[in-house]
Design a protein around this motif. Structure first.
Motif, PDB file in Angstrom:
ATOM      1  N   VAL A 103      12.499  -2.174  -5.449  1.00  0.00           N
ATOM      2  CA  VAL A 103      11.059  -2.182  -5.191  1.00  0.00           C
ATOM      3  C   VAL A 103      10.677  -3.538  -4.621  1.00  0.00           C
ATOM      4  O   VAL A 103      10.951  -4.574  -5.239  1.00  0.00           O
ATOM      5  CB  VAL A 103      10.249  -1.915  -6.475  1.00  0.00           C
ATOM      6  CG1 VAL A 103       8.750  -1.938  -6.168  1.00  0.00           C
ATOM      7  CG2 VAL A 103      10.647  -0.584  -7.107  1.00  0.00           C
ATOM      8  N   THR A 104      10.070  -3.531  -3.433  1.00  0.00           N
ATOM      9  CA  THR A 104       9.558  -4.763  -2.836  1.00  0.00           C
ATOM     10  C   THR A 104       8.060  -4.599  -2.603  1.00  0.00           C
ATOM     11  O   THR A 104       7.551  -3.477  -2.516  1.00  0.00           O
ATOM     12  CB  THR A 104      10.258  -5.077  -1.505  1.00  0.00           C
ATOM     13  OG1 THR A 104      10.005  -4.008  -0.575  1.00  0.00           O
ATOM     14  CG2 THR A 104      11.762  -5.229  -1.695  1.00  0.00           C
ATOM     15  N   ALA A 105       7.365  -5.711  -2.496  1.00  0.00           N
ATOM     16  CA  ALA A 105       5.915  -5.665  -2.267  1.00  0.00           C
ATOM     17  C   ALA A 105       5.510  -6.803  -1.343  1.00  0.00           C
ATOM     18  O   ALA A 105       5.962  -7.942  -1.514  1.00  0.00           O
ATOM     19  CB  ALA A 105       5.163  -5.762  -3.586  1.00  0.00           C
ATOM     20  N   THR A 106       4.680  -6.479  -0.358  1.00  0.00           N
ATOM     21  CA  THR A 106       4.233  -7.486   0.602  1.00  0.00           C
ATOM     22  C   THR A 106       2.903  -7.071   1.222  1.00  0.00           C
ATOM     23  O   THR A 106       2.628  -5.878   1.368  1.00  0.00           O
ATOM     24  CB  THR A 106       5.278  -7.670   1.722  1.00  0.00           C
ATOM     25  OG1 THR A 106       4.780  -8.612   2.682  1.00  0.00           O
ATOM     26  CG2 THR A 106       5.585  -6.369   2.440  1.00  0.00           C
ATOM     27  N   THR A 107       2.107  -8.061   1.585  1.00  0.00           N
ATOM     28  CA  THR A 107       0.888  -7.784   2.346  1.00  0.00           C
ATOM     29  C   THR A 107       1.180  -7.708   3.843  1.00  0.00           C
ATOM     30  O   THR A 107       0.290  -7.382   4.626  1.00  0.00           O
ATOM     31  CB  THR A 107      -0.177  -8.867   2.090  1.00  0.00           C
ATOM     32  OG1 THR A 107       0.381 -10.150   2.399  1.00  0.00           O
ATOM     33  CG2 THR A 107      -0.643  -8.844   0.632  1.00  0.00           C
ATOM     34  N   ASN A 108       2.431  -7.992   4.213  1.00  0.00           N
ATOM     35  CA  ASN A 108       2.859  -7.895   5.620  1.00  0.00           C
ATOM     36  C   ASN A 108       3.314  -6.453   5.887  1.00  0.00           C
ATOM     37  O   ASN A 108       4.419  -6.066   5.547  1.00  0.00           O
ATOM     38  CB  ASN A 108       3.996  -8.881   5.892  1.00  0.00           C
ATOM     39  CG  ASN A 108       4.405  -8.909   7.360  1.00  0.00           C
ATOM     40  OD1 ASN A 108       4.353  -7.901   8.059  1.00  0.00           O
ATOM     41  ND2 ASN A 108       4.807 -10.084   7.830  1.00  0.00           N
ATOM     42  N   ARG A 109       2.426  -5.677   6.509  1.00  0.00           N
ATOM     43  CA  ARG A 109       2.704  -4.252   6.695  1.00  0.00           C
ATOM     44  C   ARG A 109       3.954  -4.020   7.539  1.00  0.00           C
ATOM     45  O   ARG A 109       4.776  -3.140   7.219  1.00  0.00           O
ATOM     46  CB  ARG A 109       1.496  -3.561   7.326  1.00  0.00           C
ATOM     47  CG  ARG A 109       1.639  -2.056   7.441  1.00  0.00           C
ATOM     48  CD  ARG A 109       0.391  -1.431   8.022  1.00  0.00           C
ATOM     49  NE  ARG A 109       0.157  -1.816   9.399  1.00  0.00           N
ATOM     50  CZ  ARG A 109      -0.958  -2.403   9.834  1.00  0.00           C
ATOM     51  NH1 ARG A 109      -1.928  -2.689   8.994  1.00  0.00           N
ATOM     52  NH2 ARG A 109      -1.087  -2.716  11.114  1.00  0.00           N
ATOM     53  N   ARG A 110       4.106  -4.740   8.623  1.00  0.00           N
ATOM     54  CA  ARG A 110       5.268  -4.508   9.502  1.00  0.00           C
ATOM     55  C   ARG A 110       6.576  -4.776   8.753  1.00  0.00           C
ATOM     56  O   ARG A 110       7.574  -4.081   8.972  1.00  0.00           O
ATOM     57  CB  ARG A 110       5.167  -5.372  10.752  1.00  0.00           C
ATOM     58  CG  ARG A 110       4.173  -4.836  11.768  1.00  0.00           C
ATOM     59  CD  ARG A 110       4.019  -5.776  12.944  1.00  0.00           C
ATOM     60  NE  ARG A 110       5.184  -5.819  13.812  1.00  0.00           N
ATOM     61  CZ  ARG A 110       5.373  -5.029  14.869  1.00  0.00           C
ATOM     62  NH1 ARG A 110       4.482  -4.080  15.146  1.00  0.00           N
ATOM     63  NH2 ARG A 110       6.436  -5.148  15.624  1.00  0.00           N
ATOM     64  N   ALA A 148       9.162   0.181  -0.432  1.00  0.00           N
ATOM     65  CA  ALA A 148       8.493  -1.011   0.087  1.00  0.00           C
ATOM     66  C   ALA A 148       6.990  -0.790  -0.019  1.00  0.00           C
ATOM     67  O   ALA A 148       6.433   0.077   0.656  1.00  0.00           O
ATOM     68  CB  ALA A 148       8.901  -1.262   1.533  1.00  0.00           C
ATOM     69  N   LEU A 149       6.346  -1.554  -0.865  1.00  0.00           N
ATOM     70  CA  LEU A 149       4.911  -1.398  -1.122  1.00  0.00           C
ATOM     71  C   LEU A 149       4.129  -2.381  -0.256  1.00  0.00           C
ATOM     72  O   LEU A 149       4.510  -3.551  -0.133  1.00  0.00           O
ATOM     73  CB  LEU A 149       4.596  -1.667  -2.593  1.00  0.00           C
ATOM     74  CG  LEU A 149       5.504  -1.022  -3.645  1.00  0.00           C
ATOM     75  CD1 LEU A 149       5.067  -1.448  -5.043  1.00  0.00           C
ATOM     76  CD2 LEU A 149       5.499   0.500  -3.510  1.00  0.00           C
ATOM     77  N   THR A 150       3.025  -1.923   0.302  1.00  0.00           N
ATOM     78  CA  THR A 150       2.170  -2.836   1.062  1.00  0.00           C
ATOM     79  C   THR A 150       0.713  -2.469   0.845  1.00  0.00           C
ATOM     80  O   THR A 150       0.369  -1.290   0.672  1.00  0.00           O
ATOM     81  CB  THR A 150       2.532  -2.834   2.562  1.00  0.00           C
ATOM     82  OG1 THR A 150       1.764  -3.848   3.233  1.00  0.00           O
ATOM     83  CG2 THR A 150       2.279  -1.491   3.216  1.00  0.00           C
ATOM     84  N   ASP A 151      -0.137  -3.487   0.824  1.00  0.00           N
ATOM     85  CA  ASP A 151      -1.563  -3.308   0.598  1.00  0.00           C
ATOM     86  C   ASP A 151      -2.257  -4.588   1.056  1.00  0.00           C
ATOM     87  O   ASP A 151      -1.613  -5.639   1.200  1.00  0.00           O
ATOM     88  CB  ASP A 151      -1.838  -3.055  -0.894  1.00  0.00           C
ATOM     89  CG  ASP A 151      -3.193  -2.411  -1.147  1.00  0.00           C
ATOM     90  OD1 ASP A 151      -3.220  -1.203  -1.430  1.00  0.00           O
ATOM     91  OD2 ASP A 151      -4.215  -3.114  -1.049  1.00  0.00           O
ATOM     92  N   VAL A 152      -3.555  -4.501   1.274  1.00  0.00           N
ATOM     93  CA  VAL A 152      -4.312  -5.706   1.636  1.00  0.00           C
ATOM     94  C   VAL A 152      -4.653  -6.533   0.403  1.00  0.00           C
ATOM     95  O   VAL A 152      -5.040  -7.702   0.525  1.00  0.00           O
ATOM     96  CB  VAL A 152      -5.599  -5.349   2.406  1.00  0.00           C
ATOM     97  CG1 VAL A 152      -5.274  -4.688   3.735  1.00  0.00           C
ATOM     98  CG2 VAL A 152      -6.521  -4.452   1.571  1.00  0.00           C
TER      99      VAL A 152
END
Length: 488
Positions: free
Chosen positions: A64-71, A35-39
């Motif tokens: 593989v997932t990606a989101t700007t939602n960290r939680r 799970a990828l996260t970044d601003v």
């Protein structure tokens, strides 16, 4: 096996790709989720496309997932890896530029010194947000693997205030060992057995054996001085080896800014550094390198995406600790490495609350440190100077106490060798004002800092540093790479 790994700051594209392929070199890990996260949505989209291409090319069931939602990314994660740089290159540029006005010439500025301390002030509040989310939504027994600098400060905050099971990871030890193996004529770094201990970026090879034969100071000095490349690139490091009797894990440029002796006068700096690559001591070298790397990646992205279609080669698995730690924890295949943890008796002559870097073994029971190590006195004294700065810096970041922050900067070894108290007070005011958007804990102190700056009589200068290079264009980088390729 099936579990979830969250990567915070996954927009650090090259490093995220390396961690990803390393982890997938473990046969049991094919069916896990990343799970990828970044601003940055832009960077997230680029790295996800690369990782998706790797998964497709290797016909893996990996998700593989990606989101700007960290939680959302952290929810249910068993492992969380952080490689964030709060404020990005914009804030980093101020970490280098503003101290130069006060005569402080840094090569990297991300561990201690003026730049590293302010970097910690930006990172620590965010690290504590990560820890809160980990406690609330991640797996009950989640482990936090911190790769972000300033390593000791971030790890200290996560353990002491974030209350999360945390280990700090760096690659300085491995790189130092590779150098030593090379100068001693080893066929492989695996022939070298060593014990390193100290604090991150000030860790020391206190025991060396090559094919079971002990290696002493004189032999090591002679080997480095005879090496056609390292004798020029590592002059400062070799000088410390001669005086301390042990080799530092850290590069010439990094080590130079943690000590009060080698970068205190501009005319002395060029004596001890080498300009063949940024890491050997160039003023603002890592900022230049990071800027060029970002520009290169943005321009050459199609080539990076195409390269992701190649099969994963387990023989090219890197020596970054993360994949090896996860493999040991999940499969019980024992891994030995050097880890950043709270001291608690590991090193006898450093404070118990400090974050130290020292040998440990990993298996299904966790990370087990080798305790009872005593550093040579000079090494301990050097580490102590930085630990005191780190402790004050962490406490300042937690409390938002600008006076404590100024005292932390004042006690930094290089800052203290170069600047007066009046200069330090003004410099910190200037840095806090310039970086206010990333320093919420100091919001209450910014108006008074601005007022003091408007009335200040401390003189500054516009100075590029003793050994500064300009950022190279994409065309210059292409020409240089083409020349290197043609040369061999």
């Amino acid at each position: 096996m099936s579990f979830k790994i969250a990567i915070i700051g996954a927009g650090s594209v090259g490093f995220t790709k390396k961690l990803f392929t390393d982890i997938l070199c473990v046969p049991e890990f094919k069916d896990i989720e990343f799970a990828l996260t970044d601003v940055s949505e832009h960077n997230l989209a680029m790295i996800k496309a690369i990782l998706d291409r790797i998964v497709e090319a290797n016909r893996l069931p990996t998700r593989v997932t990606a989101t700007t939602n960290r939680r959302e990314a952290l929810e249910g994660a068993r492992y969380i890896i952080s490689c964030v740089r709060v404020g990005g290159l914009e804030a980093y540029a101020d970490d280098i530029r503003i101290p130069l006005k006060y005569g402080i010439d840094q090569c990297v500025g991300d561990t201690i010194c003026a730049g590293g301390i302010l970097y910690g002030q930006r990172n620590i509040p965010v690290i504590l947000d990560f820890c809160r989310d980990i406690r609330e939504v991640a797996d009950t027994n989640a482990k936090f693997l911190n790769y972000a600098n300033p390593m000791a400060m971030n790890t200290w905050a996560a353990i002491e205030y974030g209350k999360v099971d945390t280990v700090g990871l760096c690659h300085g030890v491995q790189h130092g060992a590779e150098q030593i193996a090379e100068v001693l004529g080893a066929k492989s770094p695996k022939e070298l057995d060593y014990v390193c201990s100290g604090i991150n970026h000030q860790t020391w090879f206190i025991e060396l054996r090559l094919n079971a034969r002990p290696i002493g100071k004189d032999e090591l000095v002679a080997a480095f001085e005879a090496h056609p490349v390292y004798s020029k690139q590592e002059k400062l490091r070799i000088d410390v080896l001669k005086r301390f009797g042990v080799y530092s894990t850290e590069s010439n440029g990094h080590l130079s800014e943690y000590l009060p002796w080698y970068r205190k006068r501009p005319e002395e700096i060029t004596r001890w550094i080498d300009m063949s690559d940024w890491i050997h001591g160039e003023t603002g070298g890592y900022l230049r390198y990071s800027t060029e790397t970002r520009n290169w990646f943005e321009t050459e992205y199609p080539q990076f995406l195409e390269a992701a279609s190649k099969p994963i080669d387990p023989a090219k698995r890197s020596n970054e600790h993360a994949s090896h730690i996860l493999e040991a924890l999940e499969t019980n295949r024992v891994y030995r490495g050097h880890f950043n943890v709270k001291n608690d008796g590991v090193i006898t002559n450093l404070p118990q609350d400090a974050i130290i870097e020292s040998p440990g073994f990993v298996d299904r029971f966790g990370i087990n440190m080798a305790a009872g190590i005593t550093l040579p006195e000079a090494c301990a004294a050097t580490c102590m100077s930085s630990i005191n700065v780190q402790r004050m810096s962490v406490h300042a970041a937690i409390s938002g106490d600008i006076d404590l922050l100024k005292l932390a900067v004042l006690h930094d070894p290089l800052v203290g060798a170069v600047s007066t108290p009046e200069e330090v007070w003004q410099m910190v005011d200037e840095m806090v004002v310039a970086q206010a958007q990333w320093l919420p804990q100091y919001a209450h102190a910014v108006p008074a800092a601005k007022e003091r700056l408007s009335k200040s009589r401390v003189k500054t200068r516009e100075w590029a540093g003793a050994a500064r290079r300009s950022v190279r264009s994409i065309e210059e980088l292409r020409a240089e790479r083409a020349a290197l390729k043609q040369a061999g």
